[in-house]
Design a protein around this motif. Structure first.
Motif, mmCIF file in Angstrom:
data_model
loop_
_atom_site.group_PDB
_atom_site.id
_atom_site.type_symbol
_atom_site.label_atom_id
_atom_site.label_comp_id
_atom_site.label_asym_id
_atom_site.label_seq_id
_atom_site.Cartn_x
_atom_site.Cartn_y
_atom_site.Cartn_z
ATOM 1 N N LEU A 1 -6.562 -5.818 -6.978
ATOM 2 C CA LEU A 1 -5.921 -4.528 -6.741
ATOM 3 C C LEU A 1 -4.418 -4.645 -6.934
ATOM 4 C CD1 LEU A 1 -7.745 -3.499 -3.430
ATOM 5 C CD2 LEU A 1 -8.470 -3.054 -5.793
ATOM 6 N N GLY A 2 -3.808 -3.604 -7.480
ATOM 7 C CA GLY A 2 -2.358 -3.574 -7.632
ATOM 8 C C GLY A 2 -1.847 -2.150 -7.590
ATOM 9 N N SER A 3 -0.558 -2.009 -7.349
ATOM 10 C CA SER A 3 0.092 -0.698 -7.394
ATOM 11 C C SER A 3 1.474 -0.872 -8.015
ATOM 12 C CB SER A 3 0.207 -0.080 -5.995
ATOM 13 O OG SER A 3 0.799 -0.972 -5.068
ATOM 14 N N MET A 4 1.895 0.147 -8.793
ATOM 15 C CA MET A 4 3.174 0.053 -9.502
ATOM 16 C C MET A 4 3.855 1.417 -9.496
ATOM 17 S SD MET A 4 1.660 -0.132 -13.378
ATOM 18 C CE MET A 4 0.449 1.066 -13.935
ATOM 19 N N TYR A 5 5.180 1.403 -9.565
ATOM 20 C CA TYR A 5 5.942 2.650 -9.637
ATOM 21 C C TYR A 5 5.917 3.179 -11.062
ATOM 22 C CZ TYR A 5 7.631 1.480 -4.998
ATOM 23 O OH TYR A 5 7.699 1.170 -3.668
#
Length: 271
Positions: free
Chosen positions: A115-119
């Motif tokens: 899982l990852g999150s980015m702007y």
């Protein structure tokens, strides 16, 4: 064929607004879970970059060092998963991933989900984009992307090389909301996990937090005319992209009309 899943998230570079790591914390807190393994920090962390924490437990001071935790979670009466949570290591990524995958193999994991999150340039008024990619061999990873990578990509590739299935799941977070935790991003990832796992994960608690995040974002942007105009542009671009995907298979006339609409919109936005 029955699959055994390991869900992995890392705090730090891969975790914009903590949207990815909060998925693991949510699953641990919401479902029956137990700690089954830990990887110590020695050799993997720069303590000036990822500092130990001092906590007071039952009146005694205790130092909590950066470490990796693995939990076994019962997400349904007949399905248990392994989850991993850790700060992104500073050193020896290949050795670290080998140690993680040894744990996964001990629990007969067949499918690793990172899982990852980015702007990104996306509006909070629309569903936050989630990119889900699957690979069954190392050569299929990141075919279209060139640039810096995080520990999740290394873990994906090494898991592929060990014969495991992998799924990489990233959510985009509005870059103008980069100061708060993003419950909406966490919610979108949990929805994606439900699809991958084939289990309807309960999101009742997350939904109320996501609604509160949206309300706060709307209140912030309402006080800034330039930001409101920027979001209006993002909304239009988002809607055009959605329409493009919808009519892509319908033929040339509809696609031509969409291009004309996009060109007209961009001309109106010119100074």
């Amino acid at each position: 064929m029955h699959e055994t899943f390991m869900i992995s998230a890392f705090e730090g570079w891969n975790d914009a607004s903590q949207a990815a790591s909060e998925v693991i914390h949510y699953l641990i807190g919401h479902y029956e879970s137990k700690l089954v393994h830990e990887i110590n920090s020695d050799g993997y962390y720069d303590y000036q970059a990822t500092r130990p924490m001092l906590c007071h437990i039952t009146g005694r001071a205790r130092i909590i060092w950066p470490h990796t935790s693995f939990y076994e979670i019962a997400v349904s009466p007949d399905q248990r998963i392994l989850v991993q949570i850790a700060p992104e290591p500073n050193y020896h990524w290949k050795d670290y991933c080998r140690e993680v995958l040894h744990v996964a193999q001990d629990y007969d994991v067949t499918h690793v989900v990172t899982l990852g999150s980015m702007y990104a340039a996306c509006p909070h008024t629309r569903p936050l984009p989630v990119d889900i990619s699957n690979a069954t061999c190392a050569c299929e990873l990141d075919r279209e992307y060139s640039g810096p990578i995080g520990i999740t990509t290394v873990l994906d590739q090494m898991a592929c090389n060990d014969g495991m299935k992998t799924t990489s799941m990233w959510v985009s977070i509005p870059k103008y909301m980069n100061t708060d935790m993003c419950a909406q991003g966490t919610l979108e990832l949990v929805h994606g996990l439900s699809t991958v796992l084939g289990v309807a994960l309960d999101t009742t608690d997350l939904q109320s937090k996501a609604d509160a995040w949206k309300m706060k974002a709307t209140a912030i942007t309402a006080c800034d005319d330039r930001l409101s105009s920027y979001i209006t542009r993002l909304e239009h671009e988002y809607d055009l992209a959605q329409r493009a995907r919808t009519i892509a298979s319908l033929g040339a006339p509809q696609a031509e009309q969409l291009v004309k609409e996009a060109e007209a919109f961009l001309k109106r936005m010119e100074p």
